[in-house]
Design an enzyme around this catalytic site. Structure first.
Site, PDB file in Angstrom:
ATOM      1  CG  ASP A 102      -2.278   0.478   1.017  1.00 16.17           C
ATOM      2  OD1 ASP A 102      -2.412   1.563   0.432  1.00 16.17           O
ATOM      3  OD2 ASP A 102      -3.228  -0.215   1.415  1.00 16.17           O
ATOM      4  CG  ASP A 203      -4.578   5.601   0.982  1.00 16.04           C
ATOM      5  OD1 ASP A 203      -5.433   4.745   1.208  1.00 16.04           O
ATOM      6  OD2 ASP A 203      -4.537   6.703   1.571  1.00 16.04           O
ATOM      7  CD  GLU A 259      -8.850   4.501  -1.641  1.00 17.21           C
ATOM      8  OE1 GLU A 259      -9.815   4.253  -0.906  1.00 17.21           O
ATOM      9  OE2 GLU A 259      -7.894   5.190  -1.263  1.00 17.21           O
ATOM     10  CG  HIS A 335      -9.011  -1.314   4.370  1.00 23.94           C
ATOM     11  ND1 HIS A 335      -8.810  -1.312   2.998  1.00 23.94           N
ATOM     12  CD2 HIS A 335      -8.594  -0.114   4.808  1.00 23.94           C
ATOM     13  CE1 HIS A 335      -8.284  -0.157   2.645  1.00 23.94           C
ATOM     14  NE2 HIS A 335      -8.131   0.598   3.714  1.00 23.94           N
ATOM     15  CG  ASP A 336     -11.317   2.059   3.342  1.00 23.74           C
ATOM     16  OD1 ASP A 336     -10.880   2.052   4.506  1.00 23.74           O
ATOM     17  OD2 ASP A 336     -10.652   2.445   2.351  1.00 23.74           O
TER      18      ASP A 336
END
Ligand code: GLC
Ligand code: CA
Length: 565
Positions: A102, A203, A259, A335-336
């Site tokens: 990430d 991210d 993302e 995870h979000d």
């Protein structure tokens, strides 16, 4: 008829996302860690995935569970040491599993050395690494609300100026307009690539270039203005990514996925263009946001579940419009997001949980693009319970509760907790359910977040012992992808687009045709797609052993391979 497009390993791969804090604890401190992940590589190899995307493992004070990085070249103490990382990477490669890191470079932690320097004085050499503005009328420079509630600006006493933080105030935004920032980021990326990692998930990468005017945003909840129109897909974002591509990405054989909050299909064609000048693919949010703005209680907080009619037009648009121009990523959860089976499927009974988890998996893995599995999705893990705000660990939930329940009384506590049970990020962050022993086999200590109470029924050990489990269904989907080019490269053609219950399409490659139909409802529904199959047609996968003529049973999914001629 379609021609074969550019082949790439990352188009043929299945990615498995690990949220290290919640995956496997090796030393009993209640926190998942790198050695824990290494100890479960055999499980992942059995599932058959090609790549692990590791949520952040860098040094961090954990205001946002590692998405606030204080040192990009060191490992978070809770997770282990650099030698544990090197060992994980080597062992993963022995298992034929690649590791994608990430990359969180829209912002750092306020405890990063650059920010500690930057805030010291207006003429500090690191001042321009971040975004500093003078106050407006003695207050914040504009009305933007941070993604984690409250103002997106924080006043710093040393100089009386404000810094921008699109997320928590411990996540100051980097100033990408400063070439020194880009040099630092690209050096750091090259350093990780030299270690032998296999890619980056970037991210909120669509947020690195801001509108230079910093205008007030439209006020939606009566409190603050929306910042998204001014921070997403900004004026220089493609230029910065092309520079990153030239200086880092093009030198290695990587998987890159951005993302991309606020991304449209047209923007995605630039980010993920087939020429490969930026990234391989992006994550969009249209399907996960499909109902968050309709009938929401406040902001993203809603109790509404999306139905097929909310989702299909979005997915079909991305499938057809990127064809030949850019590559799709495919995901139901991460995870979000809340758990896929609870949000898009049906966890009301054990039978429907298993059927709908398999149906959703079929749906996603038979679309065109690279599929992502989030830890626990492969055993059909579900959303959890929130008895009070004390059960929350996520800063997004805690801050939203404070703003909307405690400070402004806009929502009752009960309503907010119901919204949490529908969409909160902590639903995805409860520990991985390995077995029915203490703490689901995740830790011998006290887990940092409570285990979902259903772990005695839903866990990996049980799934591995049951040939009809969700696990083995995912295993088969992954194997089919590796064996069947039409699943990877076939062109997507929508079918039955007016049906409220059946999601259907074809994939075509050469003279191979894949026909896919998924019943999104808990009733028998009529569907005649499979009534006149040509000779030699073959059922590749289904979540039912026997079929009814002209009917799809509750949550039934079928995939048929046939030949056009
Ligand atoms: C991304 C991450 C999320 C994090 C945020 C700020 O959306 O996926 O977990 O809170 O960025 O870094
Ligand atoms: Ca640990």
């Amino acid at each position: 008829m379609s021609t074969i497009e550019k082949k790439a390993w990352w188009k043929e791969a299945v990615i498995y996302q690990i949220y290290p804090r919640s995956f496997m604890d090796s030393n009993g401190d209640g926190i998942g860690d790198l050695c824990g992940i290494t100890s479960r590589l055999d499980y992942l190899a059995e599932l058959g995935i090609d790549v692990i995307w590791l949520s952040p493992v860098y040094s961090s004070p954990n205001d946002d569970n590692g998405y606030d990085i204080s040192d990009y070249r060191d490992i978070m103490k809770d997770f282990g040491k650099m030698e544990d990382f090197d060992h994980l990477l080597a062992e993963a490669h022995k298992h034929n599993i690649k590791i994608v890191m990430d990359l969180v470079v829209n912002h750092t932690s306020d405890e990063h050395a650059w920010f500690i320097e930057s805030r010291k004085s207006k003429d500090n050499p690191y001042r321009d690494y971040y975004i500093w503005k003078e106050p407006r009328d003695g207050g914040a420079p504009n009305n933007w609300q941070s993604c984690f509630s409250g103002s997106a600006w924080e006043k710093d006493d040393a100089t009386g100026m404000y810094y921008l933080h699109c997320f928590s105030k411990k996540q100051p935004d980097l100033n990408w307009e400063n070439p020194a920032v880009r040099d630092e980021v690209f050096d750091m990326m090259n350093w990780w690539c030299e270690k032998g990692i296999d890619g980056f998930r970037m991210d909120v990468i669509s947020m690195i270039s801001k509108d230079p005017d910093y205008p007030d945003g439209p006020v939606k909840d009566g409190l603050y203005g929306d910042l998204m129109p001014y921070v997403c897909n900004g004026p220089h974002v493609h230029e910065y990514l092309q520079e990153m591509n030239r200086r880092v990405l093009s030198k290695y054989d990587l998987l890159t996925v951005g993302e991309a909050a606020g991304v449209t299909v047209d923007e995605a064609k630039k980010y993920a263009n087939e020429e490969g000048t930026e990234l391989n693919m992006v994550f969009h949010f249209e399907h996960t946001d499909a109902v968050s703005n309709k009938g929401s209680v406040v902001g993203k907080w809603t109790t509404r579940k999306p139905v097929l009619d909310d989702i299909r037009p979005i997915m079909n648009k991305w499938q057809t419009e990127l064809e030949g121009k850019a590559w799709n990523s495919l995901y139901w959860d991460n995870h979000d997001q809340p758990r896929a089976v609870s949000r898009f499927g049906d966890d009301s009974t054990e039978e429907f949980r298993v059927l709908s988890a398999k149906m959703l998996a079929t749906c996603l893995h038979m679309m065109k693009g690279t599929p992502y599995i989030y830890q626990g999705e492969e055993i059909g893990m579900t959303n959890t319970r929130f008895r009070s705000v004390e059960d929350c660990r996520d800063i997004e939930e805690i801050n939203a509760y404070r703003q909307y329940v405690t400070d402004h009384h806009m929502v009752s506590s009960e309503e907010m907790l119901k919204c949490f049970e529908t969409v909160a990020r902590d639903n995805a962050r409860t520990p991985m359910q390995w077995n029915s022993e203490k703490n689901a086999g995740f830790s011998t200590g006290t887990p940092w977040i409570p285990v979902n109470p259903n772990y005695t029924d839903i866990n990996a050990e049980k799934a591995l012992a049951d040939p009809d489990s969700v696990f083995y269904y995912y295993q088969k989907l992954i194997r089919l992808r590796h064996e069947t080019p039409v699943i990877v490269y076939g062109v997507f053609e929508p079918l039955l687009t007016d049906d409220h219950n059946v999601y259907a399409w074809r994939r075509v490659l050469g003279d191979q045709v894949l026909t896919v139909a998924c019943n999104w409802s808990d009733q028998d529904v009529s569907c005649d797609l499979f009534e006149n199959l040509s000779d030699g047609s073959e059922e590749l996968i289904s979540n039912y052993k026997s079929h009814k003529k002209g009917v799809l049973q509750p949550y039934e999914a079928r995939v048929i391979l046939s030949s056009l001629s």
